[in-house]
Design a protein around this motif. Structure first.
Motif, PDB file in Angstrom:
ATOM      1  N   MET A   1       0.431  -1.510   0.008  1.00 23.26           N
ATOM      2  CA  MET A   1       0.128  -0.261   0.340  1.00 23.26           C
ATOM      3  C   MET A   1       0.737   1.292  -0.263  1.00 23.26           C
ATOM      4  SD  MET A   1      -3.392  -0.173   0.755  1.00 23.26           S
ATOM      5  CE  MET A   1      -4.274  -0.045   2.563  1.00 23.26           C
ATOM      6  N   ALA A   2       0.055   2.458  -0.943  1.00 20.59           N
ATOM      7  CA  ALA A   2       0.780   3.087  -0.881  1.00 20.59           C
ATOM      8  C   ALA A   2       0.503   4.540  -0.282  1.00 20.59           C
ATOM      9  CB  ALA A   2       1.111   3.561  -1.943  1.00 20.59           C
ATOM     10  N   LEU A   3       1.071   5.598   0.135  1.00 17.04           N
ATOM     11  CA  LEU A   3       0.060   7.154   0.435  1.00 17.04           C
ATOM     12  C   LEU A   3       0.261   8.189  -0.476  1.00 17.04           C
ATOM     13  CD1 LEU A   3      -0.758   8.637   3.564  1.00 17.04           C
ATOM     14  CD2 LEU A   3       1.111   9.852   3.214  1.00 17.04           C
ATOM     15  N   GLU A   4      -1.181   7.924  -0.314  1.00 19.05           N
ATOM     16  CA  GLU A   4      -1.294   8.717  -2.103  1.00 19.05           C
ATOM     17  C   GLU A   4      -2.337   9.946  -1.914  1.00 19.05           C
ATOM     18  OE1 GLU A   4      -1.217   4.592  -5.206  1.00 19.05           O
ATOM     19  OE2 GLU A   4      -3.759   5.807  -4.455  1.00 19.05           O
ATOM     20  N   ARG A   5      -2.101  11.349  -3.035  1.00 15.72           N
ATOM     21  CA  ARG A   5      -3.003  11.607  -2.773  1.00 15.72           C
ATOM     22  C   ARG A   5      -4.263  11.990  -4.264  1.00 15.72           C
ATOM     23  NH1 ARG A   5       0.910  17.346  -0.645  1.00 15.72           N
ATOM     24  NH2 ARG A   5       1.519  16.334   1.281  1.00 15.72           N
ATOM     25  N   THR A   6      -5.138  12.329  -3.667  1.00 14.96           N
ATOM     26  CA  THR A   6      -5.896  12.457  -4.586  1.00 14.96           C
ATOM     27  C   THR A   6      -5.906  13.874  -4.439  1.00 14.96           C
ATOM     28  OG1 THR A   6      -7.589  11.465  -6.921  1.00 14.96           O
ATOM     29  CG2 THR A   6      -8.332  11.472  -4.439  1.00 14.96           C
ATOM     30  N   LEU A   7      -6.999  14.428  -6.237  1.00 16.91           N
ATOM     31  CA  LEU A   7      -7.891  15.308  -6.579  1.00 16.91           C
ATOM     32  C   LEU A   7      -9.563  15.210  -6.750  1.00 16.91           C
ATOM     33  CD1 LEU A   7      -8.229  19.061  -6.458  1.00 16.91           C
ATOM     34  CD2 LEU A   7      -9.061  18.372  -9.021  1.00 16.91           C
ATOM     35  N   SER A   8      -9.917  16.020  -5.428  1.00 20.58           N
ATOM     36  CA  SER A   8     -12.050  15.883  -5.576  1.00 20.58           C
ATOM     37  C   SER A   8     -12.141  16.927  -6.046  1.00 20.58           C
ATOM     38  CB  SER A   8     -12.318  14.843  -4.359  1.00 20.58           C
ATOM     39  OG  SER A   8     -13.430  15.677  -3.618  1.00 20.58           O
ATOM     40  N   ILE A   9     -13.608  17.123  -6.695  1.00 16.56           N
ATOM     41  CA  ILE A   9     -14.250  18.141  -6.933  1.00 16.56           C
ATOM     42  C   ILE A   9     -15.488  17.634  -6.734  1.00 16.56           C
ATOM     43  CG2 ILE A   9     -15.218  19.978  -8.129  1.00 16.56           C
ATOM     44  CD1 ILE A   9     -12.658  19.150 -10.213  1.00 16.56           C
ATOM     45  N   ILE A  10     -16.397  18.100  -5.344  1.00 16.06           N
ATOM     46  CA  ILE A  10     -17.790  18.573  -5.415  1.00 16.06           C
ATOM     47  C   ILE A  10     -18.530  19.334  -6.170  1.00 16.06           C
ATOM     48  CG2 ILE A  10     -19.702  18.249  -4.081  1.00 16.06           C
ATOM     49  CD1 ILE A  10     -17.486  17.920  -2.001  1.00 16.06           C
ATOM     50  N   LYS A  11     -18.945  18.222  -7.494  1.00 11.53           N
ATOM     51  CA  LYS A  11     -19.682  19.239  -8.500  1.00 11.53           C
ATOM     52  C   LYS A  11     -20.356  20.579  -8.404  1.00 11.53           C
ATOM     53  CE  LYS A  11     -17.520  16.044 -11.717  1.00 11.53           C
ATOM     54  NZ  LYS A  11     -18.169  15.534 -13.041  1.00 11.53           N
ATOM     55  N   GLU A  48     -12.261  24.701 -18.732  1.00  9.37           N
ATOM     56  CA  GLU A  48     -11.945  24.276 -19.946  1.00  9.37           C
ATOM     57  C   GLU A  48     -10.698  23.478 -20.199  1.00  9.37           C
ATOM     58  OE1 GLU A  48     -14.208  26.822 -23.541  1.00  9.37           O
ATOM     59  OE2 GLU A  48     -11.883  27.480 -23.044  1.00  9.37           O
ATOM     60  N   GLY A  49      -9.784  24.491 -18.896  1.00  5.73           N
ATOM     61  CA  GLY A  49      -8.533  23.747 -18.946  1.00  5.73           C
ATOM     62  C   GLY A  49      -8.450  22.230 -18.201  1.00  5.73           C
ATOM     63  N   PHE A  50      -9.300  22.314 -17.137  1.00  5.94           N
ATOM     64  CA  PHE A  50      -8.958  20.849 -16.498  1.00  5.94           C
ATOM     65  C   PHE A  50      -9.539  20.343 -16.993  1.00  5.94           C
ATOM     66  CE2 PHE A  50     -10.847  18.071 -13.350  1.00  5.94           C
ATOM     67  CZ  PHE A  50      -9.838  18.154 -11.776  1.00  5.94           C
ATOM     68  N   TYR A  51     -10.497  19.894 -17.896  1.00  4.42           N
ATOM     69  CA  TYR A  51     -10.993  19.055 -18.429  1.00  4.42           C
ATOM     70  C   TYR A  51     -10.421  18.714 -20.351  1.00  4.42           C
ATOM     71  CZ  TYR A  51     -14.201  17.411 -15.240  1.00  4.42           C
ATOM     72  OH  TYR A  51     -14.525  17.225 -14.217  1.00  4.42           O
ATOM     73  N   ALA A  52      -9.454  19.961 -20.165  1.00 10.78           N
ATOM     74  CA  ALA A  52      -8.760  19.354 -21.549  1.00 10.78           C
ATOM     75  C   ALA A  52      -8.119  18.300 -22.755  1.00 10.78           C
ATOM     76  CB  ALA A  52      -7.528  20.635 -21.655  1.00 10.78           C
ATOM     77  N   VAL A  53      -8.379  18.104 -21.533  1.00 15.29           N
ATOM     78  CA  VAL A  53      -8.408  15.755 -22.537  1.00 15.29           C
ATOM     79  C   VAL A  53      -9.845  15.330 -22.760  1.00 15.29           C
ATOM     80  CG1 VAL A  53      -8.452  14.907 -19.937  1.00 15.29           C
ATOM     81  CG2 VAL A  53      -7.639  13.563 -21.730  1.00 15.29           C
ATOM     82  N   HIS A 117     -16.301  14.806  -8.716  1.00 11.18           N
ATOM     83  CA  HIS A 117     -15.338  14.283  -9.781  1.00 11.18           C
ATOM     84  C   HIS A 117     -13.288  13.179  -9.105  1.00 11.18           C
ATOM     85  CE1 HIS A 117     -11.154  14.517 -12.767  1.00 11.18           C
ATOM     86  NE2 HIS A 117     -10.607  15.366 -11.441  1.00 11.18           N
ATOM     87  N   GLY A 118     -13.047  12.787  -9.269  1.00  5.45           N
ATOM     88  CA  GLY A 118     -11.821  11.829  -9.159  1.00  5.45           C
ATOM     89  C   GLY A 118     -10.667  11.436  -9.756  1.00  5.45           C
ATOM     90  N   SER A 119      -9.449  12.010  -9.222  1.00  4.63           N
ATOM     91  CA  SER A 119      -8.362  11.747  -9.967  1.00  4.63           C
ATOM     92  C   SER A 119      -8.957  10.049 -10.580  1.00  4.63           C
ATOM     93  CB  SER A 119      -6.823  12.039  -9.659  1.00  4.63           C
ATOM     94  OG  SER A 119      -7.277  13.298  -9.160  1.00  4.63           O
ATOM     95  N   ASP A 120      -7.968   9.745 -11.742  1.00  3.17           N
ATOM     96  CA  ASP A 120      -7.835   8.160 -12.162  1.00  3.17           C
ATOM     97  C   ASP A 120      -7.160   7.689 -11.970  1.00  3.17           C
ATOM     98  OD1 ASP A 120      -6.430   9.902 -14.529  1.00  3.17           O
ATOM     99  OD2 ASP A 120      -7.780   9.447 -16.091  1.00  3.17           O
ATOM    100  N   ALA A 121      -5.373   8.256 -11.567  1.00  2.00           N
ATOM    101  CA  ALA A 121      -4.295   7.417 -11.707  1.00  2.00           C
ATOM    102  C   ALA A 121      -3.362   8.548 -10.461  1.00  2.00           C
ATOM    103  CB  ALA A 121      -3.727   7.622 -13.128  1.00  2.00           C
ATOM    104  N   VAL A 127      -0.732  16.407 -11.468  1.00  4.55           N
ATOM    105  CA  VAL A 127      -1.200  17.115 -11.867  1.00  4.55           C
ATOM    106  C   VAL A 127      -2.530  18.359 -11.914  1.00  4.55           C
ATOM    107  CG1 VAL A 127      -1.814  18.054 -14.682  1.00  4.55           C
ATOM    108  CG2 VAL A 127       0.005  16.292 -14.306  1.00  4.55           C
ATOM    109  N   GLU A 128      -3.416  17.479 -11.544  1.00  6.22           N
ATOM    110  CA  GLU A 128      -5.084  17.779 -11.042  1.00  6.22           C
ATOM    111  C   GLU A 128      -4.772  18.685 -10.027  1.00  6.22           C
ATOM    112  OE1 GLU A 128      -8.144  14.812 -13.189  1.00  6.22           O
ATOM    113  OE2 GLU A 128      -7.819  15.152 -11.645  1.00  6.22           O
ATOM    114  N   ILE A 129      -3.833  18.298  -8.668  1.00  6.32           N
ATOM    115  CA  ILE A 129      -3.728  18.921  -7.387  1.00  6.32           C
ATOM    116  C   ILE A 129      -2.813  20.431  -7.745  1.00  6.32           C
ATOM    117  CG2 ILE A 129      -2.766  18.818  -5.573  1.00  6.32           C
ATOM    118  CD1 ILE A 129      -3.036  15.775  -5.328  1.00  6.32           C
TER     119      ILE A 129
END
Ligand code: GDP
Ligand code: MG
Length: 141
Positions: A1-11, A48-53, A117-121, A127-129
């Motif tokens: 297990m790894a200590l990770e960070r992720t970006l969450s957005i409550i829309k 637009e920048g956040f969802y550029a992908v 929203h939640g980061s996928d990797a 990048v999102e943080i």
């Protein structure tokens, strides 16, 4: 297990439903810590920048319109396996397919207005943080 960070957005839909606290409680019960947070009205350019992908996807314009339709609550979550754990708490992108008890099953109305929203990797999370938070705004503990 790894200590990770992720970006969450409550829309905007979930902010309008007044369930920020209920969603935060799910993060905390799952062992995810909120180590940075801000409520924000996104500009069109920010969304637009956040969802550029997704900019070539047919739903891109609707997604951007939705994301700027009201304030969002943005947070960095930290914990063991945070990226996958958070995606499991969220449930499938389409709330009709989301497992019972997930955030999207409980709070989302449609694939357009799907509550979170939640980061996928781990890589995209970094990048999102950085897109929303300066290092000095993140309080690791
Ligand atoms: P997520 O990682 O589960 O949020 O899903 P994606 O990264 O694939 O898509 C980003 C967001 O675009 C989703 O949360 C939805 O709000 C929206 N979206 C994705 N696929 C569709 C679709 O087929 N139709 C519509 N209308 N919106 C979609
Ligand atoms: Mg995604």
């Amino acid at each position: 297990m790894a200590l990770e960070r992720t970006l969450s957005i409550i829309k905007p839909d979930a902010v309008a439903k007044n369930v920020i606290g209920e969603i935060y409680a799910r993060f905390e019960k799952a062992g995810l810590k909120v180590i940075a947070a801000k409520q924000k009205q996104l500009s069109r350019a920010e969304a637009e920048g956040f969802y550029a992908v997704h900019k070539e996807r047919p739903f891109f314009k609707a997604l951007v319109e939705f994301m700027i339709s009201g304030p969002v609550m943005i947070q960095v979550l930290q914990g063991e396996n945070a990226v996958l754990k958070h995606r499991e708490l969220m449930g499938a992108t389409n709330p009709k397919e989301a497992a019972p008890g997930t955030i999207r099953a409980d709070f989302a109305d449609s694939i357009d207005a799907n509550a979170v929203h939640g980061s996928d990797a781990v890589g995209t999370a970094a990048v999102e943080i950085a897109y929303f938070f300066a290092a000095t705004e993140i309080h690791s503990r």
